[in-house]
Design a protein around this motif. Sequence first.
Motif, mmCIF file in Angstrom:
data_model
loop_
_atom_site.group_PDB
_atom_site.id
_atom_site.type_symbol
_atom_site.label_atom_id
_atom_site.label_comp_id
_atom_site.label_asym_id
_atom_site.label_seq_id
_atom_site.Cartn_x
_atom_site.Cartn_y
_atom_site.Cartn_z
ATOM 1 N N THR A 123 0.848 -1.193 0.000
ATOM 2 C CA THR A 123 0.000 0.000 0.000
ATOM 3 C C THR A 123 0.884 1.244 0.000
ATOM 4 O OG1 THR A 123 -0.083 0.171 2.404
ATOM 5 C CG2 THR A 123 -1.775 -1.206 1.346
ATOM 6 N N VAL A 124 0.277 2.379 -0.300
ATOM 7 C CA VAL A 124 1.019 3.636 -0.276
ATOM 8 C C VAL A 124 1.561 3.896 1.129
ATOM 9 C CG1 VAL A 124 -1.012 5.097 0.110
ATOM 10 C CG2 VAL A 124 0.995 6.066 -0.971
ATOM 11 N N THR A 125 0.801 3.533 2.156
ATOM 12 C CA THR A 125 1.255 3.728 3.537
ATOM 13 C C THR A 125 2.499 2.902 3.828
ATOM 14 O OG1 THR A 125 -1.001 4.202 4.257
ATOM 15 C CG2 THR A 125 0.568 3.562 5.975
ATOM 16 N N GLU A 126 2.495 1.646 3.412
ATOM 17 C CA GLU A 126 3.660 0.782 3.635
ATOM 18 C C GLU A 126 4.884 1.331 2.912
ATOM 19 O OE1 GLU A 126 1.520 -3.579 4.134
ATOM 20 O OE2 GLU A 126 1.805 -2.770 2.111
ATOM 21 N N GLU A 145 7.060 11.862 2.837
ATOM 22 C CA GLU A 145 5.644 12.182 2.989
ATOM 23 C C GLU A 145 4.774 11.244 2.150
ATOM 24 O OE1 GLU A 145 4.213 14.505 4.961
ATOM 25 O OE2 GLU A 145 6.193 14.981 5.754
ATOM 26 N N GLN A 146 3.589 10.942 2.665
ATOM 27 C CA GLN A 146 2.671 10.071 1.940
ATOM 28 C C GLN A 146 2.238 10.711 0.624
ATOM 29 O OE1 GLN A 146 -0.194 8.060 4.304
ATOM 30 N NE2 GLN A 146 -1.449 7.451 2.573
ATOM 31 N N SER A 174 2.593 9.062 -3.019
ATOM 32 C CA SER A 174 1.445 8.948 -3.933
ATOM 33 C C SER A 174 1.755 9.557 -5.291
ATOM 34 C CB SER A 174 0.216 9.633 -3.338
ATOM 35 O OG SER A 174 -0.215 8.956 -2.191
ATOM 36 N N HIS A 175 2.463 10.665 -5.282
ATOM 37 C CA HIS A 175 2.866 11.318 -6.536
ATOM 38 C C HIS A 175 3.740 10.380 -7.376
ATOM 39 C CE1 HIS A 175 4.251 14.422 -9.308
ATOM 40 N NE2 HIS A 175 5.494 14.061 -9.016
#
Length: 99
Positions: A41-44, A52-53, A57-58
């Motif tokens: 996941t993006v968090t992992e 930064e998250q 994501s970018h």
Amino acid sequence: MQHVNELKIEQLEQAASMLKAIAHPMRIAILSFLEDGNKMTVTEIHQKLQIEQSTTSHHLGILKDKGVLCSKREGKNTFYFLKHNNLAKILECVSKCAI
């Protein structure tokens, strides 16, 4: 396996676009996490990268847009993974060449 001189211009342009998307230290790191069929996941990913998250994501968006990654939603989470397992060979090559 096709040789480069057998590829159509559209295939060469797509390959160049994918390589341009990969050509960033954070994106190379993301791909290394997703080798061997791993899904994250993006968090992992942002926790592993310690950035930064939103930045994570970018980078994921760029890789997905250029056909390097795919994503699959499972419940509240979206998992990212390599679209083509052969991309791991690029990472292997880069790591050998960077010595």
